[in-house]
Structures are given as structure tokens and as C-alpha cells.
Design a protein around this motif. Structure first.
Motif, PDB file in Angstrom:
ATOM      1  N   PHE A   9      25.927   0.074  34.560  1.00  0.00           N
ATOM      2  CA  PHE A   9      25.475   0.291  33.190  1.00  0.00           C
ATOM      3  C   PHE A   9      23.958   0.436  33.100  1.00  0.00           C
ATOM      4  O   PHE A   9      23.211  -0.135  33.908  1.00  0.00           O
ATOM      5  CB  PHE A   9      25.905  -0.873  32.297  1.00  0.00           C
ATOM      6  N   GLN A  10      23.519   1.154  32.076  1.00  0.00           N
ATOM      7  CA  GLN A  10      22.083   1.306  31.825  1.00  0.00           C
ATOM      8  C   GLN A  10      21.419  -0.041  31.575  1.00  0.00           C
ATOM      9  O   GLN A  10      20.342  -0.331  32.090  1.00  0.00           O
ATOM     10  CB  GLN A  10      21.861   2.217  30.618  1.00  0.00           C
ATOM     11  N   GLY A  11      22.063  -0.888  30.774  1.00  0.00           N
ATOM     12  CA  GLY A  11      21.489  -2.177  30.405  1.00  0.00           C
ATOM     13  C   GLY A  11      21.885  -3.307  31.330  1.00  0.00           C
ATOM     14  O   GLY A  11      21.763  -4.484  30.966  1.00  0.00           O
ATOM     15  N   PHE A  12      22.411  -2.993  32.500  1.00  0.00           N
ATOM     16  CA  PHE A  12      22.771  -3.929  33.570  1.00  0.00           C
ATOM     17  C   PHE A  12      24.031  -4.734  33.270  1.00  0.00           C
ATOM     18  O   PHE A  12      24.854  -4.955  34.142  1.00  0.00           O
ATOM     19  CB  PHE A  12      21.612  -4.888  33.892  1.00  0.00           C
ATOM     20  N   ASN A  13      24.170  -5.245  32.011  1.00  0.00           N
ATOM     21  CA  ASN A  13      25.355  -6.022  31.616  1.00  0.00           C
ATOM     22  C   ASN A  13      25.595  -7.237  32.515  1.00  0.00           C
ATOM     23  O   ASN A  13      26.724  -7.536  32.901  1.00  0.00           O
ATOM     24  CB  ASN A  13      26.610  -5.140  31.595  1.00  0.00           C
ATOM     25  N   LEU A  14      24.510  -7.955  32.821  1.00  0.00           N
ATOM     26  CA  LEU A  14      24.626  -9.191  33.590  1.00  0.00           C
ATOM     27  C   LEU A  14      24.636 -10.390  32.647  1.00  0.00           C
ATOM     28  O   LEU A  14      24.189 -10.298  31.506  1.00  0.00           O
ATOM     29  CB  LEU A  14      23.446  -9.322  34.562  1.00  0.00           C
ATOM     30  N   SER A  67      13.678  -8.688  38.572  1.00  0.00           N
ATOM     31  CA  SER A  67      13.089  -7.470  38.010  1.00  0.00           C
ATOM     32  C   SER A  67      14.210  -6.506  37.615  1.00  0.00           C
ATOM     33  O   SER A  67      15.385  -6.706  37.971  1.00  0.00           O
ATOM     34  CB  SER A  67      12.182  -6.810  39.037  1.00  0.00           C
ATOM     35  N   GLY A  68      13.835  -5.435  36.908  1.00  0.00           N
ATOM     36  CA  GLY A  68      14.835  -4.458  36.499  1.00  0.00           C
ATOM     37  C   GLY A  68      15.555  -3.823  37.669  1.00  0.00           C
ATOM     38  O   GLY A  68      16.782  -3.671  37.657  1.00  0.00           O
ATOM     39  N   GLY A  69      14.811  -3.447  38.707  1.00  0.00           N
ATOM     40  CA  GLY A  69      15.440  -2.849  39.870  1.00  0.00           C
ATOM     41  C   GLY A  69      16.377  -3.798  40.586  1.00  0.00           C
ATOM     42  O   GLY A  69      17.457  -3.403  41.042  1.00  0.00           O
ATOM     43  N   ASP A 102      26.300   5.031  34.193  1.00  0.00           N
ATOM     44  CA  ASP A 102      25.859   5.546  32.893  1.00  0.00           C
ATOM     45  C   ASP A 102      24.368   5.274  32.721  1.00  0.00           C
ATOM     46  O   ASP A 102      23.968   4.151  32.427  1.00  0.00           O
ATOM     47  CB  ASP A 102      26.666   4.880  31.778  1.00  0.00           C
ATOM     48  N   GLU A 103      23.549   6.294  32.934  1.00  0.00           N
ATOM     49  CA  GLU A 103      22.088   6.176  32.836  1.00  0.00           C
ATOM     50  C   GLU A 103      21.570   4.975  33.645  1.00  0.00           C
ATOM     51  O   GLU A 103      20.884   4.094  33.118  1.00  0.00           O
ATOM     52  CB  GLU A 103      21.662   6.043  31.377  1.00  0.00           C
ATOM     53  N   PRO A 104      21.878   4.917  34.943  1.00  0.00           N
ATOM     54  CA  PRO A 104      21.531   3.732  35.728  1.00  0.00           C
ATOM     55  C   PRO A 104      20.035   3.533  35.938  1.00  0.00           C
ATOM     56  O   PRO A 104      19.610   2.446  36.345  1.00  0.00           O
ATOM     57  CB  PRO A 104      22.238   3.978  37.066  1.00  0.00           C
TER      58      PRO A 104
END
Length: 258
Positions: free
Chosen positions: A85-90, A147-149, A170-172
Motif C-alpha cells: 500500500f501507498q500508506g504502508f498500512n502498518l 523511516s518511510g523506506g 498501489d503507489e508504493p
């Protein structure tokens, strides 16, 4: 193999978001989907994993018709569709290992999941994948400290823990800086080859699509209007993908219907 035939998605009484769409993906290819906002890219991915219900048409994954599945059969099929997911969903308060193990929830009992009693083989596989993507040292670190990555790498490993037959992204890279975006795209490309896994990526960055994917699918207002190798994506093709208008597209619908 993923085979989509005559796929339509309509919300309410409005114009369809996806219009009689056909798409086939085979082998370990990495396929990117490009197009303006509103083209239907995210809706397409969400129809494949049934987060969104298709209005009509067929979605077949390795011989299983996904659109007809319900209940336990649908849950079993979803195990085979990894999603990044784009927003990571963690879950921020959980550790990296706990987030990664959530990719196995479809395989273990509810009690085992609640008690965090993960099978030894799942823990071994998690460490193996985390080592591969460079985050094994964060196994016991809370997700909100990354971090984001690093968070996106957790998302990739979580999806791979499902033992998927296809990976959707989806927009990773949308939430990442340019350097990290390239690293994530390179990682997805490499994993596709190593795991012999088809990967379908919805992406806005055309430069990354051309550099890191084997095939580009261009969408405009619910239709595929380009499907070829990255080298064939010339300025004329770009103009057709990004310069069209909804009005022109509706005119094509009327002509097709007459």
C-alpha cells in the motif's frame, strides 16, 4: 497467470470507472499501470483483490475465477494476492516482526494470532525475507520508529509472507523521497525475478515505470489505451494517456454504442 476479461466497475448510477477492460499478466513480469488521477488504476487493483466488488466481468488467477468466490473460498484466494500500500498500512505500536507476521493471519488460528504464537517456520521465513530486503536488524523495533523506506520494506515482506501468486502495489513510492523510491522499485523488480512472481504496480512516476518495469499499461478514463514495452512509450503515447478529456471519452462510448 492473471486474466481480466470485460471488467466493468460502476459506482451507483454514474459513468463506469472501469469500462470493459481486458488485461493478461503472465510469468514473472513486472507491469506498471500509469495514467492521470481518475483513470481507474487503483480501482483496478482493488477489484483484483476484491477490496472493491466488480460490477461485471471476469478476473481469473491461475485458473480460479475470483469474482464468483464468497466466504471461506474468497479468504483463501486472497491469501494468494499480496498487496503493498501507498500508506504502508502498518500497526505502529507493533514490532516489525509482528507486522510482518500479519501476512500469515490467513494461515494460522485466531488464538495463535492473538497470543502471537507464530509457527517456527513462519519466523524463519520472516527473518529470511527481512534479511533479503535489509530490515532484519529492526525485527523487534516498533513500526513507528522506522523511516518511510523501512516501513515500505516491512509492507513488502508482509505481502510476501502470504506466499502470494501475484503481488499488487498501489503507489508504493508515492510517500517516499526520490532515492528511496528508486530503491523500492528496484527491490520489487528484483524480487519478481527471484521469486518468479508477477508484479502489478500502480504508479504516477513515468520515469520509474520506464526504468524498473517490463511492460507499461496506460489507462485513460477506465480504458486501457496503451499496452507495450517501456521503449514504445513515446510522446504521442504519453499525450494520449494524459491529455485526453472525459468529454472525448464519452463521445467514444456513444460511437461504440451506435
Amino acid at each position: 497467470m492473471l486474466k481480466i476479461t470485460d471488467l466493468v466497475k460502476r459506482y451507483g448510477s454514474g459513468d463506469p470507472v472501469l469500462k470493459n477492460l481486458d488485461l493478461t499478466i503472465e510469468g514473472e513480469s513486472v507491469v506498471s499501470i500509469i495514467g492521470s488521477s481518475g483513470a481507474g488504476k487503483s480501482t483496478l487493483l482493488r477489484c483484483i483483490n476484491r477490496l472493491v466488488e466488480p460490477t461485471s466481468g471476469s478476473i481469473e488467477l491461475n485458473g480460479t475465477e475470483l469474482t464468483k468466490l464468497r466466504g471461506g473460498n474468497l479468504r483463501a484466494a486472497r491469501r494468494k494476492i499480496g498487496m503493498v500500500f501507498q500508506g504502508f498500512n502498518l500497526v505502529d505500536r507493533l514490532t516489525v516482526m509482528e507486522n510482518v507476521q500479519s501476512g500469515r493471519l490467513g494461515y494460522i488460528s485466531t488464538w495463535a494470532a492473538i497470543m502471537r504464537r507464530y509457527p517456527k517456520e513462519d519466523i524463519r521465513r520472516a527473518y529470511e525475507l527481512m534479511e533479503r530486503v535489509g530490515i532484519a536488524q529492526y525485527a523487534n523495533t516498533r513500526a513507528d520508529q522506522l523511516s518511510g523506506g523501512e516501513r515500505q520494506r516491512v509492507g513488502v515482506v508482509r505481502a510476501l509472507m502470504q506466499d502470494p501468486e501475484i503481488l499488487l502495489a498501489d503507489e508504493p513510492t508515492a510517500s517516499l523521497d526520490p532515492k528511496t523510491s528508486e530503491q523500492i522499485m528496484g527491490l520489487l523488480r528484483d524480487l519478481a525475478g527471484e521469486l518468479k512472481l508477477p508484479v502489478l504496480i500502480n504508479i504516477h512516476n513515468v520515469t520509474e515505470a520506464k526504468e524498473y518495469t517490463d511492460r507499461i499499461v496506460g489507462m485513460r478514463y477506465g480504458r486501457i489505451i496503451f499496452d507495450d514495452k517501456p521503449a514504445s512509450l513515446d510522446q504521442e503515447a504519453m499525450d494520449s494517456i494524459y491529455s485526453g478529456s472525459p468529454h472525448a471519452d464519452r463521445s467514444e462510448d456513444l460511437k461504440a454504442a451506435s
